[in-house]
Design an enzyme around this catalytic site. Structure first.
Site, PDB file in Angstrom:
ATOM      1  N   GLU A 183      36.330   1.231   8.108  1.00 12.13           N
ATOM      2  CA  GLU A 183      36.334   2.313   7.118  1.00 12.13           C
ATOM      3  C   GLU A 183      37.735   2.875   6.863  1.00 12.13           C
ATOM      4  OE1 GLU A 183      33.989   5.771   8.146  1.00 12.13           O
ATOM      5  OE2 GLU A 183      34.266   6.664   6.189  1.00 12.13           O
ATOM      6  N   LYS A 225      33.473  -0.249   4.769  1.00 10.50           N
ATOM      7  CA  LYS A 225      32.991   1.046   4.265  1.00 10.50           C
ATOM      8  C   LYS A 225      34.143   1.666   3.500  1.00 10.50           C
ATOM      9  CE  LYS A 225      30.876   5.393   5.660  1.00 10.50           C
ATOM     10  NZ  LYS A 225      29.828   5.967   6.498  1.00 10.50           N
TER      11      LYS A 225
END
Ligand code: 13P
Length: 345
Positions: A183, A225
């Protein structure tokens, strides 16, 4: 050299990216969870954080919308209100995959004012092995990248250092049998334009995949992500959902390899309705070469938190709010959402 069990990783990816489902991010650190509680006049502390987690994790039917939940370390070991089962066991029972945030936070990056470097690599192999042994099947590591064009941010060094850590993290947790959620969050705070958001996000995501390859992560066993491409929150021009979708899809097609396990989106401070509207517009641009899904924290939990206010008697109403967000995001994930649905009972 330690081997990677590619079959196990692919199996987990398949479960996590199951059609119509998203990954709930319930992994706010203790400090952030307390802040969320205090924002509705509820005291922080371990027991109230446990009750806050229980509101979401123990809702009947969670498994109809949620494929996996990212937990924070404290929650990973906690029990639900019955006192008999841990949240991990409870999720397993529902067929929801338990995940764990394994980074130790974004800290000031020495020499680079206002930029952060996420830490936690030192004992990661041991920690990942322990989570895996106790039921964890995927992990998350979040890096934050700040845009400030006047100050020349992000610097190449901050992007490089954070991408480097993400690459090393991914390989380490894969060896422990955990699917890494990678992420790199490009923050939406600031007055920057959608074009700048697209340029920076593309640069960051490309760099992350370079590092994932360099450190020999197994790409089909990785989930990206990412932030959506969106204009800064202090920018007065509000981009349309179509512009957000066009920018986001262009960014993905130009920076994400087709064999990635999948791509999920964070909400990043968008309102709940914005996050759903944007997901819907992106999904309408499909077919993309990989699965996409939502993986929100705030955009799924905030509306319920405001109704719950820490009171047991509000649990049913709060869960109804949570379920509504899940249902609407499920529709959005298929490109079938319409804002009018917000007002239907
Ligand atoms: P938000 O959806 O609130 O941005 O949180 C997602 C997340 O996992 C942040 O690390």
């Amino acid at each position: 050299m330690n081997e990677i069990n590619t079959n196990l990783l692919e199996e987990t990816v398949k479960k996590l990216l199951a059609k119509g489902k998203g990954i709930l991010a319930a992994d706010e650190s203790n400090g952030t969870a307390d802040k969320r509680l205090q924002s509705v006049d509820v005291e922080g502390g371990e027991e109230n954080r446990r009750r806050y987690r229980e509101l979401f994790l123990c809702m009947d039917g969670l498994e109809d919308y949620v494929s996996g939940v990212i937990l924070y370390d404290e929650t990973f070991w906690q029990k639900d209100c019955s006192g008999e089962k841990t949240f991990v066991e409870k999720l397993e029972e529902k067929g929801v995959v338990p995940g764990i945030k394994v980074d130790l936070g974004a800290k000031d990056f020495p020499g680079f004012p206002e930029e952060k470097l996420t830490i936690g690599l030192d004992d990661l192999a041991e920690r990942a092995g322990n989570y895996s042994k106790h039921g964890g099947r995927f992990a998350k590591w979040r890096a934050v990248i700040k845009i400030d064009e006047e100050k020349g941010l992000p610097t190449e060094e901050a992007v490089e250092a954070n991408a480097d850590a993400l690459g090393r993290y991914a390989r380490i947790v894969q060896e422990a049998g955990l699917v890494p959620i990678v992420e790199p969050e490009v923050l939406l705070t600031g007055p920057h334009s959608l074009e700048t958001s697209e340029k920076v996000t593309k640069y960051v995501v490309k760099k992350v995949f370079e590092k994932l390859n360099e450190y020999r992560a197994y790409i089909p066993g990785v989930i990206l992500k990412t932030s959506m491409v969106i204009n800064g929150s202090a920018n007065v021009d509000e981009a349309s959902a179509e512009e957000v979708a066009d920018g986001t899809v262009r960014m993905l097609l130009e920076s994400v390899p087709e064999n990635v396990g999948g791509v999920v989106f964070l909400s990043g401070g968008q309102t709940a309705v914005e996050a759903t509207t944007h997901l819907d517009a992106i999904a309408e641009r499909e077919p993309l070469p990989f699965e996409i899904a939502f993986s929100y924290a705030r955009a799924l939990q905030q509306p319920a938190l405001r109704v719950w206010k820490g009171k047991d008697e509000n649990t049913d109403l709060a869960r109804a709010e949570f379920k509504k967000r899940l249902e609407l995001n499920q529709l959005a994930d298929a490109g079938d959402y319409d804002i009018a649905m917000e007002y239907l009972e």
